[in-house]
Design an enzyme around this catalytic site. Structure first.
Site, PDB file in Angstrom:
ATOM      1  N   GLY A 191      30.917  83.466   0.542  1.00 21.24           N
ATOM      2  CA  GLY A 191      31.080  84.807  -0.535  1.00 21.24           C
ATOM      3  C   GLY A 191      30.211  85.905   0.053  1.00 21.24           C
ATOM      4  O   GLY A 191      30.455  87.054  -0.164  1.00 21.24           O
ATOM      5  N   HIS A 192      29.355  85.805   0.941  1.00 19.75           N
ATOM      6  CA  HIS A 192      28.361  86.928   1.299  1.00 19.75           C
ATOM      7  C   HIS A 192      28.625  86.895   2.680  1.00 19.75           C
ATOM      8  O   HIS A 192      27.559  86.588   3.702  1.00 19.75           O
ATOM      9  CB  HIS A 192      26.988  86.512   0.899  1.00 19.75           C
ATOM     10  CG  HIS A 192      26.158  87.832   0.839  1.00 19.75           C
ATOM     11  ND1 HIS A 192      25.697  88.204   1.810  1.00 19.75           N
ATOM     12  CD2 HIS A 192      25.722  88.672  -0.148  1.00 19.75           C
ATOM     13  CE1 HIS A 192      24.710  89.237   1.765  1.00 19.75           C
ATOM     14  NE2 HIS A 192      24.881  89.629   0.256  1.00 19.75           N
TER      15      HIS A 192
END
Lengths: 93, 157
Positions: B37-38
Site C-alpha cells: 500500500g505504501h
C-alpha cells in the site's frame, strides 16, 4: 534581568500558544490556563533548562494524589515560581 | 526489522551511558505487506515508522539508563524532518542522544542514516512510568537480549 515569573510566563506563552498578557502570578496553570499534562511536560522541560534545575513533578503529583498537597501549591504560578526559586537556591548551596 | 510486529530495530551496536548515546541498526525488509500500500509500484518505508524506529532506539537508551526501573512511552515528536526516502533492503543506522532527564519524562534527539546519508531526524519526548506488571518488564528484558543490549536490571524495578 527578568524575574522568575517573567521567564515562566514567557515559556508558557510560547509553549502553549497562550497570550502572554493573560498569564498572571495568580493564574492556575491547569484550571485557569487550561494547560494539560502533556503541555506541562514541555513547560517543565523548558523550565528545567532555563533554570538548571529538575522540577520534582512526580513528587508533586504524588502529594496531590495522596491529598497531602493541593494543586494550588504547585500550579498557581506565583507558587510555582517560589518553588523554582527555592530549587535554584538549593542548587547554588 | 519485522515491521508487522513493530520490531523496528535489529540490534543495538553501541551504547554509551557516559555520553548518553545509543546506536542501532535495522535492515528494511525487501518484502512486506506494508509496501503493497505504501506505495504500489513504489515501495517506501513510511515516515511514521521511521519515527517509531527512532523512538524505539531512544527508548532503549532510557531503559538502559534507568536499568529497567521505568518504561518510556512516546509522548511527543517535534521537529521531525523526513529528509530522504528509505527503501526496501536499505540498512539504517539509528542514533539517539538523551538531551534531558526530567521528573517522569525524558527528551532525546535522534536521527537515521542510510549509507551515510541523513534520512530523518527528530526531537522526541517520553513519559517514564513504572512497568505495569512483571510480565511486561520480562518481555522487554527478552527483547533487550535479542537486540544485544546488556542491561543490569534494577533490584526491584
Amino acid at each position: 534581568m527578568s524575574t522568575t515569573f517573567d521567564t515562566v510566563a514567557n515559556i508558557i506563552a510560547e509553549t502553549c500558544d497562550i497570550q502572554r498578557d493573560t498569564i498572571k502570578p495568580e493564574s492556575h496553570a491547569i484550571d485557569d490556563l487550561g494547560i494539560d499534562s502533556l503541555d506541562f511536560l514541555d513547560i517543565a522541560f523548558a523550565i528545567d533548562k532555563a533554570f538548571g534545575i529538575k522540577l520534582p513533578l512526580e513528587q508533586w503529583t504524588q502529594e496531590v494524589n495522596d491529598g497531602k498537597a493541593s494543586t494550588e501549591q504547585y500550579f498557581v504560578l506565583k507558587n510555582l515560581c517560589s518553588r523554582i526559586d527555592d530549587l535554584v537556591a538549593a542548587k547554588a548551596k | 526489522m519485522r515491521i508487522e510486529y513493530f520490531q523496528l530495530i535489529d540490534r543495538v551496536t553501541e551504547l554509551n551511558l557516559d555520553e548518553l548515546k545509543i546506536r542501532a541498526e535495522a535492515t528494511i525488509p525487501t518484502d512486506s505487506t506494508i509496501f503493497e500500500g505504501h506505495f504500489p509500484g513504489y515501495p517506501l518505508m513510511p515516515g511514521v515508522l521511521l519515527i517509531e524506529a527512532m523512538a524505539q532506539t531512544c527508548g532503549w537508551l532510557i531503559i538502559a539508563r534507568n536499568s529497567f526501573a521505568r518504561m518510556p512511552f512516546l509522548a511527543s515528536v517535534k521537529e521531525a524532518k523526513l529528509r530522504s526516502f528509505a527503501t526496501p533492503g536499505q540498512v539504517l543506522t539509528i542514533e539517539g542522544r538523551l538531551d534531558h532527564e526530567g521528573s517522569g519524562f525524558a527528551v532525546a534527539e535522534a536521527n537515521i542514516r542510510a549509507a551515510g546519508k541523513l534520512v530523518c531526524d527528530a526531537d522526541i519526548t517520553f513519559r517514564l512510568m513504572p512497568f505495569d506488571n512483571p510480565g511486561f518488564r520480562g518481555s522487554m528484558e527478552q527483547t533487550a537480549a535479542r537486540l544485544g543490549l546488556k542491561i543490569e536490571a534494577a533490584v526491584d524495578g
